[in-house]
Design a protein around this motif. Structure first.
Motif, PDB file in Angstrom:
ATOM      1  N   ARG A  81       0.848  -1.205   0.000  1.00 27.14           N
ATOM      2  CA  ARG A  81       0.000   0.000   0.000  1.00 27.14           C
ATOM      3  C   ARG A  81       0.881   1.251   0.000  1.00 27.14           C
ATOM      4  O   ARG A  81       0.616   2.212  -0.714  1.00 27.14           O
ATOM      5  CB  ARG A  81      -0.930  -0.016   1.208  1.00 27.14           C
ATOM      6  N   ALA A  82       1.939   1.228   0.797  1.00 23.35           N
ATOM      7  CA  ALA A  82       2.855   2.378   0.848  1.00 23.35           C
ATOM      8  C   ALA A  82       3.566   2.569  -0.482  1.00 23.35           C
ATOM      9  O   ALA A  82       3.720   3.697  -0.955  1.00 23.35           O
ATOM     10  CB  ALA A  82       3.868   2.189   1.968  1.00 23.35           C
ATOM     11  N   LEU A  83       3.985   1.481  -1.105  1.00 22.42           N
ATOM     12  CA  LEU A  83       4.717   1.567  -2.370  1.00 22.42           C
ATOM     13  C   LEU A  83       3.833   1.911  -3.559  1.00 22.42           C
ATOM     14  O   LEU A  83       4.336   2.335  -4.603  1.00 22.42           O
ATOM     15  CB  LEU A  83       5.433   0.239  -2.654  1.00 22.42           C
ATOM     16  N   ARG A  92       2.097  20.239   4.880  1.00 18.97           N
ATOM     17  CA  ARG A  92       2.874  19.378   5.783  1.00 18.97           C
ATOM     18  C   ARG A  92       2.011  18.230   6.297  1.00 18.97           C
ATOM     19  O   ARG A  92       2.493  17.124   6.482  1.00 18.97           O
ATOM     20  CB  ARG A  92       3.411  20.184   6.959  1.00 18.97           C
ATOM     21  N   ALA A  93       0.724  18.506   6.516  1.00 15.24           N
ATOM     22  CA  ALA A  93      -0.188  17.460   6.989  1.00 15.24           C
ATOM     23  C   ALA A  93      -0.301  16.325   5.970  1.00 15.24           C
ATOM     24  O   ALA A  93      -0.333  15.148   6.337  1.00 15.24           O
ATOM     25  CB  ALA A  93      -1.560  18.045   7.293  1.00 15.24           C
ATOM     26  N   HIS A 124       1.680  10.686   4.275  1.00 18.44           N
ATOM     27  CA  HIS A 124       2.523   9.814   3.451  1.00 18.44           C
ATOM     28  C   HIS A 124       3.613   9.164   4.302  1.00 18.44           C
ATOM     29  O   HIS A 124       3.886   7.970   4.162  1.00 18.44           O
ATOM     30  CB  HIS A 124       3.147  10.605   2.297  1.00 18.44           C
ATOM     31  N   LEU A 125       4.220   9.940   5.188  1.00 18.72           N
ATOM     32  CA  LEU A 125       5.263   9.404   6.060  1.00 18.72           C
ATOM     33  C   LEU A 125       4.699   8.337   6.988  1.00 18.72           C
ATOM     34  O   LEU A 125       5.350   7.310   7.235  1.00 18.72           O
ATOM     35  CB  LEU A 125       5.930  10.523   6.854  1.00 18.72           C
ATOM     36  N   THR A 126       3.501   8.550   7.469  1.00 16.28           N
ATOM     37  CA  THR A 126       2.857   7.556   8.333  1.00 16.28           C
ATOM     38  C   THR A 126       2.630   6.251   7.581  1.00 16.28           C
ATOM     39  O   THR A 126       2.885   5.162   8.108  1.00 16.28           O
ATOM     40  CB  THR A 126       1.522   8.103   8.886  1.00 16.28           C
ATOM     41  N   ALA A 127       2.162   6.337   6.342  1.00 15.98           N
ATOM     42  CA  ALA A 127       1.950   5.131   5.534  1.00 15.98           C
ATOM     43  C   ALA A 127       3.272   4.397   5.297  1.00 15.98           C
ATOM     44  O   ALA A 127       3.325   3.164   5.350  1.00 15.98           O
ATOM     45  CB  ALA A 127       1.290   5.488   4.201  1.00 15.98           C
ATOM     46  N   THR A 187      11.126   6.959  12.155  1.00  8.40           N
ATOM     47  CA  THR A 187      11.256   8.338  12.608  1.00  8.40           C
ATOM     48  C   THR A 187      11.897   8.319  13.988  1.00  8.40           C
ATOM     49  O   THR A 187      11.505   7.530  14.840  1.00  8.40           O
ATOM     50  CB  THR A 187       9.877   9.016  12.684  1.00  8.40           C
ATOM     51  N   ARG A 188      12.892   9.167  14.179  1.00 13.17           N
ATOM     52  CA  ARG A 188      13.537   9.254  15.485  1.00 13.17           C
ATOM     53  C   ARG A 188      13.753  10.723  15.826  1.00 13.17           C
ATOM     54  O   ARG A 188      13.848  11.564  14.937  1.00 13.17           O
ATOM     55  CB  ARG A 188      14.828   8.459  15.522  1.00 13.17           C
ATOM     56  N   THR A 189      13.821  10.976  17.089  1.00 16.90           N
ATOM     57  CA  THR A 189      13.998  12.340  17.566  1.00 16.90           C
ATOM     58  C   THR A 189      15.463  12.592  17.870  1.00 16.90           C
ATOM     59  O   THR A 189      16.118  11.780  18.516  1.00 16.90           O
ATOM     60  CB  THR A 189      13.160  12.580  18.841  1.00 16.90           C
ATOM     61  N   ARG A 190      15.965  13.707  17.358  1.00 17.44           N
ATOM     62  CA  ARG A 190      17.317  14.159  17.661  1.00 17.44           C
ATOM     63  C   ARG A 190      17.202  15.624  18.059  1.00 17.44           C
ATOM     64  O   ARG A 190      16.995  16.489  17.209  1.00 17.44           O
ATOM     65  CB  ARG A 190      18.239  13.988  16.462  1.00 17.44           C
ATOM     66  N   GLY A 191      17.322  15.858  19.360  1.00 19.01           N
ATOM     67  CA  GLY A 191      17.110  17.215  19.853  1.00 19.01           C
ATOM     68  C   GLY A 191      15.667  17.626  19.622  1.00 19.01           C
ATOM     69  O   GLY A 191      14.756  16.923  20.023  1.00 19.01           O
TER      70      GLY A 191
END
Length: 88
Positions: A10-12, A42-43, A48-51, A60-64
């Motif tokens: 689905r993502a691809l 951005r929403a 898309h990023l969530t899919a 997704t990772r947090t850096r600062g």
């Protein structure tokens, strides 16, 4: 196994998501950096990023204060393995 691959396929299936994967192949990017390359909100990019994340293709990772999106090392491996079955 096919049911497990549904989120990945689905993502691809979406060309925008494939474009995002190509962008991330050059390195980690924030949502702002990604959305700056599209004519969408951005929403919409976040959806898309969530899919892509649900498909196991990115993480997704947090850096600062930043949230970085990056390719998952073996995210496409299950798809390649599944397609390889038909290469026999």
């Amino acid at each position: 196994m096919t049911a497990q691959l549904q989120p990945t396929f689905r993502a691809l299936a979406d060309p925008t998501r494939r474009d995002i994967l190509l962008m991330l192949s050059s390195g980690d990017m924030t949502i702002g950096e990604i959305s700056g390359r599209f004519t969408m909100t951005r929403a919409a990019v976040k959806k898309h990023l969530t899919a892509l994340e649900q498909g196991g293709l990115i993480q997704t990772r947090t850096r600062g204060r930043k949230r970085l999106n990056s390719l998952t090392a073996n995210g496409l491996r299950p798809v390649v393995d599944w397609l390889g079955f038909f290469d026999q």
